[in-house]
Motif scaffolding. Structure first.
Motif, PDB file in Angstrom:
ATOM      1  N   ILE A  38      52.042  85.241  29.205  1.00 50.82           N
ATOM      2  CA  ILE A  38      52.650  85.961  28.081  1.00 50.82           C
ATOM      3  C   ILE A  38      52.478  85.174  26.783  1.00 50.82           C
ATOM      4  N   HIS A  39      52.735  83.874  26.839  1.00 56.71           N
ATOM      5  CA  HIS A  39      52.599  83.043  25.642  1.00 56.71           C
ATOM      6  C   HIS A  39      51.145  82.938  25.194  1.00 56.71           C
ATOM      7  N   SER A  40      50.215  82.992  26.136  1.00 59.50           N
ATOM      8  CA  SER A  40      48.793  82.968  25.769  1.00 59.50           C
ATOM      9  C   SER A  40      48.416  84.219  24.988  1.00 59.50           C
ATOM     10  N   ILE A  41      48.929  85.368  25.419  1.00 54.46           N
ATOM     11  CA  ILE A  41      48.675  86.627  24.705  1.00 54.46           C
ATOM     12  C   ILE A  41      49.294  86.576  23.312  1.00 54.46           C
ATOM     13  N   ILE A  42      50.519  86.047  23.232  1.00 48.89           N
ATOM     14  CA  ILE A  42      51.184  85.917  21.935  1.00 48.89           C
ATOM     15  C   ILE A  42      50.383  85.011  21.010  1.00 48.89           C
ATOM     16  N   CYS A  43      49.902  83.888  21.539  1.00 44.05           N
ATOM     17  CA  CYS A  43      49.112  82.949  20.720  1.00 44.05           C
ATOM     18  C   CYS A  43      47.831  83.589  20.217  1.00 44.05           C
ATOM     19  N   ALA A  44      47.111  84.290  21.101  1.00 48.48           N
ATOM     20  CA  ALA A  44      45.827  84.889  20.719  1.00 48.48           C
ATOM     21  C   ALA A  44      46.016  85.964  19.657  1.00 48.48           C
ATOM     22  N   SER A  45      46.955  86.888  19.892  1.00 48.06           N
ATOM     23  CA  SER A  45      47.166  87.978  18.934  1.00 48.06           C
ATOM     24  C   SER A  45      47.778  87.466  17.631  1.00 48.06           C
ATOM     25  N   GLY A  46      48.714  86.520  17.736  1.00 46.79           N
ATOM     26  CA  GLY A  46      49.304  85.956  16.527  1.00 46.79           C
ATOM     27  C   GLY A  46      48.303  85.172  15.704  1.00 46.79           C
ATOM     28  N   LEU A  47      47.423  84.442  16.380  1.00 49.90           N
ATOM     29  CA  LEU A  47      46.380  83.683  15.682  1.00 49.90           C
ATOM     30  C   LEU A  47      45.440  84.614  14.937  1.00 49.90           C
ATOM     31  N   MET A  48      45.010  85.687  15.600  1.00 49.02           N
ATOM     32  CA  MET A  48      44.075  86.621  14.976  1.00 49.02           C
ATOM     33  C   MET A  48      44.723  87.351  13.795  1.00 49.02           C
ATOM     34  N   GLY A  49      45.927  87.899  14.012  1.00 49.68           N
ATOM     35  CA  GLY A  49      46.582  88.679  12.966  1.00 49.68           C
ATOM     36  C   GLY A  49      46.926  87.855  11.748  1.00 49.68           C
ATOM     37  N   ASN A  50      47.521  86.703  11.934  1.00 49.62           N
ATOM     38  CA  ASN A  50      47.948  85.891  10.790  1.00 49.62           C
ATOM     39  C   ASN A  50      46.765  85.229  10.084  1.00 49.62           C
ATOM     40  N   THR A  51      45.712  84.902  10.839  1.00 51.50           N
ATOM     41  CA  THR A  51      44.503  84.372  10.193  1.00 51.50           C
ATOM     42  C   THR A  51      43.876  85.421   9.284  1.00 51.50           C
ATOM     43  N   LEU A  52      43.848  86.679   9.737  1.00 56.34           N
ATOM     44  CA  LEU A  52      43.307  87.760   8.915  1.00 56.34           C
ATOM     45  C   LEU A  52      44.140  87.964   7.653  1.00 56.34           C
ATOM     46  N   VAL A  53      45.454  87.870   7.782  1.00 54.95           N
ATOM     47  CA  VAL A  53      46.321  88.013   6.605  1.00 54.95           C
ATOM     48  C   VAL A  53      46.036  86.904   5.594  1.00 54.95           C
ATOM     49  N   ILE A  54      45.972  85.663   6.076  1.00 55.93           N
ATOM     50  CA  ILE A  54      45.711  84.537   5.184  1.00 55.93           C
ATOM     51  C   ILE A  54      44.327  84.651   4.541  1.00 55.93           C
ATOM     52  N   ALA A  55      43.316  85.023   5.333  1.00 51.74           N
ATOM     53  CA  ALA A  55      41.952  85.182   4.793  1.00 51.74           C
ATOM     54  C   ALA A  55      41.903  86.285   3.751  1.00 51.74           C
ATOM     55  N   THR A  56      42.635  87.364   4.003  1.00 50.27           N
ATOM     56  CA  THR A  56      42.651  88.470   3.047  1.00 50.27           C
ATOM     57  C   THR A  56      43.249  88.035   1.718  1.00 50.27           C
ATOM     58  N   TYR A  57      44.366  87.307   1.770  1.00 50.93           N
ATOM     59  CA  TYR A  57      44.989  86.856   0.526  1.00 50.93           C
ATOM     60  C   TYR A  57      44.158  85.792  -0.182  1.00 50.93           C
ATOM     61  N   MET A  58      43.422  84.988   0.563  1.00 49.39           N
ATOM     62  CA  MET A  58      42.656  83.911  -0.051  1.00 49.39           C
ATOM     63  C   MET A  58      41.344  84.396  -0.669  1.00 49.39           C
ATOM     64  N   PHE A  59      40.684  85.364  -0.028  1.00 50.11           N
ATOM     65  CA  PHE A  59      39.329  85.725  -0.447  1.00 50.11           C
ATOM     66  C   PHE A  59      39.191  87.154  -0.968  1.00 50.11           C
ATOM     67  N   TYR A  60      40.159  88.032  -0.690  1.00 50.43           N
ATOM     68  CA  TYR A  60      39.987  89.433  -1.057  1.00 50.43           C
ATOM     69  C   TYR A  60      41.111  89.954  -1.947  1.00 50.43           C
ATOM     70  N   LYS A  61      42.327  89.719  -1.559  1.00 46.13           N
ATOM     71  CA  LYS A  61      43.476  90.255  -2.295  1.00 46.13           C
ATOM     72  C   LYS A  61      44.283  89.092  -2.834  1.00 46.13           C
TER      73      LYS A  61
END
Length: 364
Positions: A38-61
């Protein structure tokens, strides 16, 4: 030296002293394996989602509003947590093999990001309240939004660090000596104290602060702010108001579903710390606490969806990221194929040239 487990007062009923046996509170292997998945799934999805948010704010928005700054900081807090979680799981299952420094740092990192993440979500709701309910009065203030939001975020991170001081000072790497000499020594990472009075104080203060500032305060702020926002949206003549109301309700409901069970279990566990309880009941409480904690961890995966990806502009930036990644991957594959083809042509030409030279010399 007093540890958490030394305050566990267990009731063995009418058993005689000869029948007393140590109460084994370690989780069974099936629970450990399930929790790891369960924690592995949380880590994978949380890593992907929050990385995309940070990348979006840094390079696009670029962060242009107070909400943008808050959401960027929420994503940073969640990302730090999902990066620390695998290390915590690994150490818990391997006798804290990374040592005492990792023990203190990882426990403190979790505490800092718990407080900062929850308080920043309260700031998001407060900013939306000001922007929607107090729109006319707040126009002059919001024109200087970035300055205020950065100061508020700095204050939130500083407050989170101050609230984490008890965890930082009293979390220790302890060898738990077993009763049987043939059993390996187990190592635990937990709050540990030299004095009984300090132990009783901190073991009540830490979970109380976690519940009060990490859950109740953000919940009260969110309920007040979003209640006012819903009232304003329902009075507005807009075709999009029902969708906006549903989004607001989803934010509050998900927050409650994720964090209320864990905080209720934590409150129950804290109230019974210095009371007599049975070994079986203690095992059940710890199991409920572990399950509800995993549910609370899910919130770091849902934050990007609830606060970022649900917005139209953010979704357009997200699609642009996907397009750019696709174009980059195609360009990389094309350049790799081109370089490979060029290399093959060069090698075949070289072989042909060497064969021709060899034939000429042989004919001569």
């Amino acid at each position: 030296m007093e540890t958490d487990y030394e305050n566990v007062i267990l009731d063995y009923g009418n058993s005689t002293p000869e029948m007393f046996e140590p109460c084994n509170l370690d989780p069974n292997p099936v629970d450990v394996l399930t929790e790891t998945y369960i924690h592995s799934i949380i880590c994978a999805s949380g890593l992907m989602g929050n990385t995309l948010v940070i990348a979006t704010y840094m390079f696009y928005k670029r962060a242009k509003t107070m909400t943008d700054v808050y959401l960027f900081n929420v994503a940073v807090a969640d990302l730090i947590f999902v990066l620390a979680l695998p290390l915590i799981i690994y150490n818990e299952q391997n006798n804290w093999a990374m040592g005492p420094v990792a023990c203190t740092v990882l426990r403190s990192a979790y505490s800092i990001n718990l407080y900062s993440g929850m308080l920043l979500l309260a700031c998001v709701s407060g900013d939306r309240y000001v922007a929607i309910v107090q729109a006319r009065r707040s126009f002059g203030v919001r024109s200087r939004a970035l300055i205020y939001s950065r100061l508020i975020c700095s204050a939130v991170w500083l407050l989170a660090m101050v609230l984490t001081l008890p965890t930082l000072l009293y979390t220790k790497h302890i060898e738990d000596l077993n009763l049987h000499a043939d059993e390996p020594v187990s190592v635990i990472c937990q709050l540990s104290f030299d004095k009984s009075e300090t132990a009783k104080l901190i073991k009540v203060v830490v979970p109380t602060l976690q519940m009060a500032i990490g859950f109740l305060l953000p919940l009260l702020v969110m309920v007040f702010c979003y209640s006012c926002i819903v009232g304003t949206l329902l009075r507005a003549q807009s075709s999009q108001r029902h969708k906006a109301v549903r989004v607001v309700l989803a934010v509050v409901v998900v927050f409650i579903i994720c964090h209320l069970p864990y905080n209720a279990a934590l409150l129950n566990h804290t109230l019974s710390l210095f009371k007599e309880r049975s070994c079986t009941l203690e095992k059940i409480k710890l199991k409920v606490l572990a399950i509800s904690r995993s549910v609370a961890y899910l919130h770091c995966c849902l934050n990007p969806i609830l606060y970022a990806f649900i917005g139209v502009k953010f979704r357009s930036h997200f699609r642009q990221i996907m397009v750019d990644l696709w174009c980059f991957s195609k360009k990389y594959i094309y350049s790799a194929r081109t370089s490979r083809a060029t290399s093959d042509i060069f090698i075949s030409g070289r072989v042909a040239s060497e064969g021709s030279n060899h034939f000429t010399s042989f004919s001569a």
